[in-house]
Write a protein that holds these residues in place. Structure first.
Motif, PDB file in Angstrom:
ATOM      1  N   UNK A 116       0.823  -1.206   0.000  1.00  0.00           N
ATOM      2  CA  UNK A 116       0.000   0.000   0.000  1.00  0.00           C
ATOM      3  C   UNK A 116       0.856   1.255   0.000  1.00  0.00           C
ATOM      4  N   UNK A 117       1.894   1.266   0.841  1.00  0.00           N
ATOM      5  CA  UNK A 117       2.774   2.430   0.912  1.00  0.00           C
ATOM      6  C   UNK A 117       3.455   2.677  -0.432  1.00  0.00           C
ATOM      7  N   UNK A 118       3.931   1.635  -1.062  1.00  0.00           N
ATOM      8  CA  UNK A 118       4.600   1.800  -2.359  1.00  0.00           C
ATOM      9  C   UNK A 118       3.630   2.289  -3.433  1.00  0.00           C
ATOM     10  N   UNK A 119       2.380   1.858  -3.356  1.00  0.00           N
ATOM     11  CA  UNK A 119       1.404   2.281  -4.362  1.00  0.00           C
ATOM     12  C   UNK A 119       0.993   3.733  -4.163  1.00  0.00           C
ATOM     13  N   UNK A 120       1.016   4.186  -2.909  1.00  0.00           N
ATOM     14  CA  UNK A 120       0.615   5.557  -2.600  1.00  0.00           C
ATOM     15  C   UNK A 120      -0.878   5.749  -2.474  1.00  0.00           C
ATOM     16  N   UNK A 121      -1.676   4.760  -2.799  1.00  0.00           N
ATOM     17  CA  UNK A 121      -3.129   4.902  -2.770  1.00  0.00           C
ATOM     18  C   UNK A 121      -3.630   5.150  -1.350  1.00  0.00           C
ATOM     19  N   UNK A 122      -4.458   6.153  -1.176  1.00  0.00           N
ATOM     20  CA  UNK A 122      -5.132   6.496   0.081  1.00  0.00           C
ATOM     21  C   UNK A 122      -4.215   7.156   1.113  1.00  0.00           C
ATOM     22  N   UNK A 123      -2.947   7.333   0.811  1.00  0.00           N
ATOM     23  CA  UNK A 123      -2.016   7.942   1.754  1.00  0.00           C
ATOM     24  C   UNK A 123      -2.037   9.461   1.625  1.00  0.00           C
ATOM     25  N   UNK A 124      -1.865  10.136   2.770  1.00  0.00           N
ATOM     26  CA  UNK A 124      -1.834  11.590   2.829  1.00  0.00           C
ATOM     27  C   UNK A 124      -0.643  12.038   3.671  1.00  0.00           C
ATOM     28  N   UNK A 125      -0.344  13.319   3.617  1.00  0.00           N
ATOM     29  CA  UNK A 125       0.696  13.901   4.465  1.00  0.00           C
ATOM     30  C   UNK A 125       0.036  14.870   5.435  1.00  0.00           C
ATOM     31  N   UNK A 126       0.283  14.657   6.702  1.00  0.00           N
ATOM     32  CA  UNK A 126      -0.329  15.467   7.756  1.00  0.00           C
ATOM     33  C   UNK A 126       0.708  16.440   8.309  1.00  0.00           C
ATOM     34  N   UNK A 127       0.301  17.686   8.447  1.00  0.00           N
ATOM     35  CA  UNK A 127       1.190  18.746   8.926  1.00  0.00           C
ATOM     36  C   UNK A 127       0.452  19.573   9.971  1.00  0.00           C
ATOM     37  N   UNK A 128       1.084  19.799  11.097  1.00  0.00           N
ATOM     38  CA  UNK A 128       0.530  20.705  12.106  1.00  0.00           C
ATOM     39  C   UNK A 128       1.586  21.735  12.477  1.00  0.00           C
ATOM     40  N   UNK A 129       1.230  23.013  12.322  1.00  0.00           N
ATOM     41  CA  UNK A 129       2.096  24.133  12.706  1.00  0.00           C
ATOM     42  C   UNK A 129       1.274  25.030  13.611  1.00  0.00           C
ATOM     43  N   UNK A 130       1.557  25.023  14.917  1.00  0.00           N
ATOM     44  CA  UNK A 130       0.728  25.788  15.839  1.00  0.00           C
ATOM     45  C   UNK A 130      -0.706  25.294  15.767  1.00  0.00           C
ATOM     46  N   UNK A 131      -1.641  26.214  15.518  1.00  0.00           N
ATOM     47  CA  UNK A 131      -3.052  25.847  15.431  1.00  0.00           C
ATOM     48  C   UNK A 131      -3.456  25.421  14.028  1.00  0.00           C
ATOM     49  N   UNK A 132      -2.542  25.494  13.080  1.00  0.00           N
ATOM     50  CA  UNK A 132      -2.829  25.189  11.676  1.00  0.00           C
ATOM     51  C   UNK A 132      -2.578  23.711  11.416  1.00  0.00           C
TER      52      UNK A 132
END
Length: 218
Positions: free
Chosen positions: A38-54
């Protein structure tokens, strides 16, 4: 009865339970193969980022961009608050049906312990996670005072893709710090509280993706 007493005593003393070889080998290898595919395919994966309240959820960002993104995240820190950067595939985004079968097997492996620490917890919020160079998670305790607090945190590490040891979870309980190595088939259980502080140090350049199941029973 002795087992339950030992669980209570261990959590009171250490704040966390760690078990090697949590799942039977054949079962673990089946799950790990699906997670890696799944990781190699990239399907359904996202990148999560939190900066302060954002808090942002982006399409999966390329590995060669992550360290640059991490530098930008750190530069934008304004209040010293909780920040993170990592990849995930939440159970709600899992079109492949990978996450929940792993969750059920992990729950079964911890069934005796869960009967004591979270006997009524049924709701799940789990994700597969991947930490690549640049990814990190600042110190937090996962404790919540919401109407649906996290009853218990569960993790299962699938290990790095080529090398087994690429860091892990830093757990600081009542001033005692330990590093739980993210080795293949290592399971982690703890009951979130104000004292269960933990974090993931930045993944170093050149490290392989570190894959895991992470989440909560509610």
């Amino acid at each position: 009865m002795q087992l339950l007493e030992d669980v209570s005593e261990t959590l009171e003393r250490d704040g966390v339970l760690v078990r090697e070889n949590l799942l039977p080998p054949a079962l673990f290898e089946m799950h790990r193969a699906r997670v890696r595919s799944s990781w190699h395919s990239g399907a359904d994966w996202e990148t999560r980022i939190k900066v302060g309240a954002d808090n942002r959820i982006l399409p999966r960002q390329p590995d060669n961009a992550m360290e640059g993104i991490a530098e930008q995240v750190r530069q934008r820190r304004s209040d010293g608050g909780f920040q993170y950067l990592y990849h995930s595939m939440h159970q709600s985004k899992d079109s492949q049906g990978i996450v929940l079968p792993i969750v059920e097997d992990v729950r079964q492996a911890w069934r005796a312990e869960l009967a004591q620490v979270a006997p009524t917890a049924e709701m799940t919020s789990f994700a597969l996670t991947s930490f690549t160079p640049g990814c990190f998670q600042d110190a937090h305790n996962a404790h919540s005072e919401s109407d649906t607090p996290f009853a218990v945190t569960l993790l299962l590490y699938f290990g790095a893709q080529d090398v087994e040891d690429s860091g892990g979870l830093v757990f600081n309980y009542r001033g005692t710090k330990r590093v739980i190595q993210a080795l293949a088939n290592v399971g982690v259980l703890f009951v979130p509280s104000p004292e269960t502080e933990h974090w993931v140090d930045p993944m170093p350049s050149g490290a392989d993706a570190r894959l895991a199941l992470s989440g909560w029973l509610l």
